[in-house]
Motif scaffolding. Structure first.
Motif, PDB file in Angstrom:
ATOM      1  N   ALA A  58      98.701  38.582 -15.061  1.00 39.81           N
ATOM      2  CA  ALA A  58      97.467  37.993 -14.517  1.00 39.81           C
ATOM      3  C   ALA A  58      97.205  38.522 -13.109  1.00 39.81           C
ATOM      4  CB  ALA A  58      97.567  36.478 -14.506  1.00 39.81           C
ATOM      5  N   PHE A  59      98.270  38.691 -12.339  1.00 45.63           N
ATOM      6  CA  PHE A  59      98.131  39.242 -10.986  1.00 45.63           C
ATOM      7  C   PHE A  59      97.518  40.638 -11.036  1.00 45.63           C
ATOM      8  CE2 PHE A  59      99.885  41.913  -7.606  1.00 45.63           C
ATOM      9  CZ  PHE A  59      99.447  41.226  -6.478  1.00 45.63           C
ATOM     10  N   LYS A  60      98.084  41.495 -11.889  1.00 52.19           N
ATOM     11  CA  LYS A  60      97.604  42.882 -11.974  1.00 52.19           C
ATOM     12  C   LYS A  60      96.171  42.960 -12.504  1.00 52.19           C
ATOM     13  CE  LYS A  60     102.164  44.936 -12.627  1.00 52.19           C
ATOM     14  NZ  LYS A  60     103.062  45.592 -13.586  1.00 52.19           N
ATOM     15  N   LEU A  61      95.875  42.201 -13.553  1.00 51.96           N
ATOM     16  CA  LEU A  61      94.525  42.227 -14.128  1.00 51.96           C
ATOM     17  C   LEU A  61      93.492  41.670 -13.149  1.00 51.96           C
ATOM     18  CD1 LEU A  61      95.310  41.067 -17.784  1.00 51.96           C
ATOM     19  CD2 LEU A  61      94.607  43.351 -17.045  1.00 51.96           C
ATOM     20  N   GLY A  62      93.833  40.580 -12.479  1.00 50.98           N
ATOM     21  CA  GLY A  62      92.911  39.993 -11.498  1.00 50.98           C
ATOM     22  C   GLY A  62      92.671  40.916 -10.319  1.00 50.98           C
ATOM     23  N   PHE A  63      93.731  41.581  -9.867  1.00 54.34           N
ATOM     24  CA  PHE A  63      93.586  42.518  -8.754  1.00 54.34           C
ATOM     25  C   PHE A  63      92.709  43.704  -9.157  1.00 54.34           C
ATOM     26  CE2 PHE A  63      95.012  46.032  -6.036  1.00 54.34           C
ATOM     27  CZ  PHE A  63      94.780  45.459  -4.785  1.00 54.34           C
ATOM     28  N   ALA A  64      92.923  44.227 -10.362  1.00 55.57           N
ATOM     29  CA  ALA A  64      92.097  45.333 -10.857  1.00 55.57           C
ATOM     30  C   ALA A  64      90.637  44.918 -10.970  1.00 55.57           C
ATOM     31  CB  ALA A  64      92.621  45.830 -12.198  1.00 55.57           C
ATOM     32  N   ALA A  65      90.392  43.683 -11.401  1.00 55.86           N
ATOM     33  CA  ALA A  65      89.020  43.182 -11.498  1.00 55.86           C
ATOM     34  C   ALA A  65      88.366  43.104 -10.123  1.00 55.86           C
ATOM     35  CB  ALA A  65      89.010  41.811 -12.173  1.00 55.86           C
ATOM     36  N   ALA A  66      89.109  42.630  -9.124  1.00 56.47           N
ATOM     37  CA  ALA A  66      88.568  42.534  -7.765  1.00 56.47           C
ATOM     38  C   ALA A  66      88.244  43.922  -7.199  1.00 56.47           C
ATOM     39  CB  ALA A  66      89.554  41.800  -6.860  1.00 56.47           C
ATOM     40  N   VAL A  67      89.104  44.900  -7.461  1.00 56.33           N
ATOM     41  CA  VAL A  67      88.862  46.270  -6.980  1.00 56.33           C
ATOM     42  C   VAL A  67      87.627  46.867  -7.648  1.00 56.33           C
ATOM     43  CG1 VAL A  67      89.808  48.615  -6.985  1.00 56.33           C
ATOM     44  CG2 VAL A  67      91.257  46.703  -6.320  1.00 56.33           C
ATOM     45  N   LEU A  68      87.494  46.688  -8.955  1.00 60.66           N
ATOM     46  CA  LEU A  68      86.314  47.216  -9.656  1.00 60.66           C
ATOM     47  C   LEU A  68      85.031  46.543  -9.180  1.00 60.66           C
ATOM     48  CD1 LEU A  68      87.550  47.671 -13.321  1.00 60.66           C
ATOM     49  CD2 LEU A  68      86.766  49.449 -11.757  1.00 60.66           C
ATOM     50  N   LEU A  69      85.089  45.245  -8.931  1.00 64.48           N
ATOM     51  CA  LEU A  69      83.925  44.537  -8.395  1.00 64.48           C
ATOM     52  C   LEU A  69      83.526  45.110  -7.037  1.00 64.48           C
ATOM     53  CD1 LEU A  69      81.869  42.163  -8.458  1.00 64.48           C
ATOM     54  CD2 LEU A  69      83.669  40.746  -7.452  1.00 64.48           C
ATOM     55  N   ALA A  70      84.503  45.359  -6.188  1.00 67.23           N
ATOM     56  CA  ALA A  70      84.217  45.929  -4.863  1.00 67.23           C
ATOM     57  C   ALA A  70      83.626  47.338  -4.976  1.00 67.23           C
ATOM     58  CB  ALA A  70      85.488  45.952  -4.019  1.00 67.23           C
ATOM     59  N   PHE A  71      84.161  48.165  -5.870  1.00 67.84           N
ATOM     60  CA  PHE A  71      83.620  49.521  -6.065  1.00 67.84           C
ATOM     61  C   PHE A  71      82.188  49.483  -6.576  1.00 67.84           C
ATOM     62  CE2 PHE A  71      87.960  51.759  -6.627  1.00 67.84           C
ATOM     63  CZ  PHE A  71      87.994  52.061  -5.284  1.00 67.84           C
ATOM     64  N   ALA A  72      81.910  48.635  -7.551  1.00 72.56           N
ATOM     65  CA  ALA A  72      80.551  48.534  -8.086  1.00 72.56           C
ATOM     66  C   ALA A  72      79.583  48.074  -7.004  1.00 72.56           C
ATOM     67  CB  ALA A  72      80.515  47.569  -9.271  1.00 72.56           C
ATOM     68  N   HIS A  73      80.013  47.140  -6.182  1.00 77.54           N
ATOM     69  CA  HIS A  73      79.166  46.653  -5.095  1.00 77.54           C
ATOM     70  C   HIS A  73      78.909  47.750  -4.061  1.00 77.54           C
ATOM     71  CE1 HIS A  73      77.296  43.498  -2.728  1.00 77.54           C
ATOM     72  NE2 HIS A  73      77.886  44.025  -1.667  1.00 77.54           N
ATOM     73  N   ALA A  74      79.949  48.485  -3.727  1.00 74.59           N
ATOM     74  CA  ALA A  74      79.792  49.571  -2.752  1.00 74.59           C
ATOM     75  C   ALA A  74      78.834  50.639  -3.267  1.00 74.59           C
ATOM     76  CB  ALA A  74      81.156  50.178  -2.434  1.00 74.59           C
ATOM     77  N   ILE A  75      78.947  51.003  -4.519  1.00 74.25           N
ATOM     78  CA  ILE A  75      78.059  52.020  -5.080  1.00 74.25           C
ATOM     79  C   ILE A  75      76.609  51.548  -5.035  1.00 74.25           C
ATOM     80  CG2 ILE A  75      77.382  53.124  -7.261  1.00 74.25           C
ATOM     81  CD1 ILE A  75      80.358  53.452  -7.849  1.00 74.25           C
TER      82      ILE A  75
END
Length: 187
Positions: A58-75
């Motif tokens: 859950a830690f790894k999946l949640g962290f990956a989700a947060a990173v992808l959300l940040a990348f999509a927002h930045a783009i």
């Protein structure tokens, strides 16, 4: 030769929109899967107090989700540019596309903050290496995942409307079009 004559910028809009949607939807799925992984660990619940082991998955999946959300927002923000409205009077005088860009930018940031906070709260709950006890905090990761999917909608809306505003402004400011025709003075 025919390919060189076509405007390659026409492919940018769908490609960026598809990338944003893909990243946000994957982030949403990862957030929901992290919630499922978190619920599979052993826990003991008495009323509102819960003791449970953290879930590394859950830690790894949640962290990956947060990173992808940040990348999509930045783009969306970097490629969309900044189309802010500074006053109520300015909001009344701008085009509908600029109003849409401004409104979707506001909701884009709201969904980013809500989703990111929920995902990070879920990640932090699963970050420790020992059993933790406290007030039960369920559904942070799944709510964060759902916010990621909503974020996709506002990010695409912002990017499309911001791109349209830029095209409108370029058209208005092109050298061939005079915004204010010269006034003739009568002597």
């Amino acid at each position: 030769m025919a390919m060189k004559d076509q405007n390659t910028g026409q492919y940018t809009l769908p490609l960026v929109c598809f990338s944003i949607i893909l990243m946000d939807v994957i982030a949403g799925i990862l957030g929901i899967q992290a919630e499922v992984a978190q619920n599979q660990v052993q826990s003991l619940r008495v009323w509102i107090v819960e003791c449970r082991d953290p879930s590394n998955k859950a830690f790894k999946l949640g962290f990956a989700a947060a990173v992808l959300l940040a990348f999509a927002h930045a783009i969306a923000n970097i490629l969309g540019g900044c189309h802010c409205v500074r006053s109520r009077e300015e909001l009344d005088n701008v085009s509908y596309n600029k109003r849409l860009a401004f409104g979707s930018l506001v909701f884009l940031w709201i969904t980013l903050v809500a989703g990111f906070i929920m995902l990070i709260a879920g990640v932090m709950a699963n970050s420790s290496s020992r059993k933790s006890c406290g007030i039960s905090h369920h559904r942070y990761l799944s709510i964060g995942g759902i916010a990621c999917i909503i974020h996709a909608m506002f990010a695409v809306c912002y990017y499309i409307s911001a791109t349209t505003v830029e095209r409108e402004e370029k058209k208005l400011n092109s050298p061939g079009i005079m915004q204010h025709p010269p006034q003739q003075t009568h002597v």
